[in-house]
Scaffold this motif. Sequence first.
Motif, short mmCIF file in Angstrom:
data_model
loop_
_atom_site.label_atom_id
_atom_site.label_comp_id
_atom_site.label_asym_id
_atom_site.label_seq_id
_atom_site.Cartn_x
_atom_site.Cartn_y
_atom_site.Cartn_z
N ASN A 200 -17.80 12.43 52.32
CA ASN A 200 -17.27 13.59 52.70
C ASN A 200 -16.77 14.06 51.43
O ASN A 200 -16.84 15.28 51.08
N ILE A 201 -16.27 13.40 50.37
CA ILE A 201 -15.84 13.89 48.91
C ILE A 201 -17.08 14.17 48.05
O ILE A 201 -17.26 15.13 47.39
N GLY A 202 -18.03 13.36 48.62
CA GLY A 202 -19.49 13.56 48.02
C GLY A 202 -19.84 15.06 48.22
O GLY A 202 -20.52 15.56 47.36
N LEU A 203 -19.90 15.20 49.46
CA LEU A 203 -20.45 16.66 50.09
C LEU A 203 -19.41 17.61 49.30
O LEU A 203 -20.25 18.77 48.94
N SER B 33 -17.31 18.55 56.02
CA SER B 33 -18.65 18.15 55.74
C SER B 33 -19.65 18.95 57.13
O SER B 33 -20.64 19.18 56.45
N ARG B 34 -19.30 18.93 58.04
CA ARG B 34 -20.01 19.71 59.09
C ARG B 34 -20.12 21.23 58.66
O ARG B 34 -21.18 21.66 58.84
N LYS B 35 -19.06 21.60 58.26
CA LYS B 35 -19.15 23.20 57.82
C LYS B 35 -20.05 23.34 56.68
O LYS B 35 -20.94 24.18 56.84
N MET C 259 -9.78 15.49 58.02
CA MET C 259 -10.83 16.24 58.51
C MET C 259 -11.19 17.27 57.30
O MET C 259 -12.29 18.24 57.42
N GLY C 260 -10.74 17.05 56.10
CA GLY C 260 -11.22 17.54 55.03
C GLY C 260 -10.55 19.13 54.72
O GLY C 260 -11.27 20.12 54.14
N LEU C 261 -9.81 19.56 55.60
CA LEU C 261 -9.30 21.05 55.63
C LEU C 261 -8.23 21.30 54.53
O LEU C 261 -7.92 22.48 54.58
N GLU C 262 -7.59 20.43 53.87
CA GLU C 262 -6.86 20.56 52.77
C GLU C 262 -7.24 20.79 51.46
O GLU C 262 -8.33 19.99 51.09
N GLY C 263 -6.58 21.32 50.55
CA GLY C 263 -7.00 21.40 49.11
C GLY C 263 -7.83 22.63 48.84
O GLY C 263 -8.09 23.54 49.60
N ASN C 264 -8.10 22.70 47.87
CA ASN C 264 -9.03 23.87 47.17
C ASN C 264 -10.60 23.71 47.66
O ASN C 264 -11.24 22.92 46.77
N TYR D 50 -17.40 13.44 63.18
CA TYR D 50 -18.42 13.17 63.97
C TYR D 50 -19.03 11.89 63.19
O TYR D 50 -19.02 11.38 61.80
N ILE D 51 -19.30 10.90 64.08
CA ILE D 51 -20.01 9.71 63.57
C ILE D 51 -21.67 9.87 63.61
O ILE D 51 -21.91 9.85 64.55
N VAL D 52 -21.96 9.71 62.20
CA VAL D 52 -23.43 10.21 62.05
C VAL D 52 -24.23 8.91 61.40
O VAL D 52 -23.50 8.56 60.47
#
Length: 404
Positions: free
Chosen positions: A301-304, A58-60, A388-393, A105-107
């Motif tokens: 995170n999945i929404g972004l 998400s940060r990326k 961290m959302g780094l897996e998958g396509n 990050y907690i935002v």
Amino acid sequence: MKQKYDVVVVGGGMVGAALGCGLGNSALKVAMIEQIRPHHFVADQPHDLRVSALSIASRKILETVGAWDGVASRRNCPFKRMRVWENSGDAEFCSEAINYPELGYIVENRITQLALLDRLKAFDNVHLFCPAQIKKLDYSTSGTEIELNDGRVLEAAVMVAADGGQSRVRQMVGIGVTSWDYKQHALVLYVETAYGQQAITWQRFVPSGPQAFLPLTGHFASIVWYNSPDEVRRLKALQETDLLAELVNTFPDALGKINSIQGVASFPLKRQHAQEYVKPGVALVGDAAHMINPLAGQGVNIGLLDAAALAQVLIEADRARENIAALSVLKRYERLRRNENLKMMTLMDVFYRVFSNQALPIKFFRNLGLGLAERITPAKNKVMRAAMGLEGNLPKLAKGEAIL
Ligand SMILES: Cc1cc2nc3c(=O)[nH]c(=O)nc-3n(C[C@H](O)[C@H](O)[C@H](O)COP(=O)(O)OP(=O)(O)OC[C@H]3O[C@@H](n4cnc5c(N)ncnc54)[C@H](O)[C@@H]3O)c2cc1C
């Protein structure tokens, strides 16, 4: 007088605003309609109750669309460690083990939204209508006409529903959902702590449901306490001193002393998934498409990732001179995201069921699982990379690559 747009995004929350930024500087003419203007940020104002754990992916995405500086310059709390435990087993995940400075990050949700809405102003091809209410919406497979309360009429080749879990757009275009109620509520508390934040999130599983402790900047933290709807109602109705006493009795001493409660809210927990993400001229993103158990903080995170994938599909199709409203084009987005989201929702349900079950064999395997996760480095690293959302396509924006 009708204003014609290639894409009209209904809902400028975190996900809709990210989509608007993802489409910024493209050849597409974009409108974004948001009904509520978020309050300005002032550095010494109290934290909001609604916060999210944003992943590295998400940060990326926020960085690539140019909105992360708006988060960093306001307020966020990075965390490097994540501790998960229950009665007899525990596991700790640390970003250094996989050579990342942070796990996430907690935002505050409003800060992410403000950073994105500010960034939108830099794009000549994106027009923000805010605050604006929709009076009438006429959808047909050849386009949508949207009348606003002030009489302005927008025509959209593609209309995107980013208007949250109760999405009016989704209902108006006739897309159904599969949903169930977890029969649990989440009590969210904003508390002042004796210790300053320590860059660690804590999650404990007890029979009544998970309990999470998330660090905020300074001497503040966010607590999410899952329980039955009746128990959450009882806790919410207590005087501050009584609720504080319940917190002290329930949460482990390891978290440090909680000095005071600054705010309380509660949310019903529901799982919901749209039966389709697209129709000719329509796409759903974020909570309009899926509501997931917030247990591991994956909803936005999945929404972004939806927003990043849809921006890429639309821009690439437009560059190839395809009709962006065609079902065949929009289906590419659905193929990229629906199964990925379903997998994440199912995984959260497995966690939820396994950790709230007191049957002895399940307790045994759960402790074994936590023990193994703690000891087997490749498995542990895989869990961390997934969180961290780094897996998958991953779509381009989540890899730091521009679409244009
Ligand atoms: C207790 C709790 C904890 C959570 N923690 C996390 C976490 O740690 N990490 C995480 O990733 N997720 C978390 N989530 C989930 C996360 O909050 C949601 O997934 C996220 O807010 C969805 O964003 P969205 O932009 O899709 O929808 P929303 O945030 O609902 O935004 C929708 C927007 O559309 C606007 N809108 C609605 N209707 C209209 C209309 N008709 N016209 C114009 N505008 C309209 C609204 O004003 C709003 O701004 C949590 C959820 C809960 C309940």
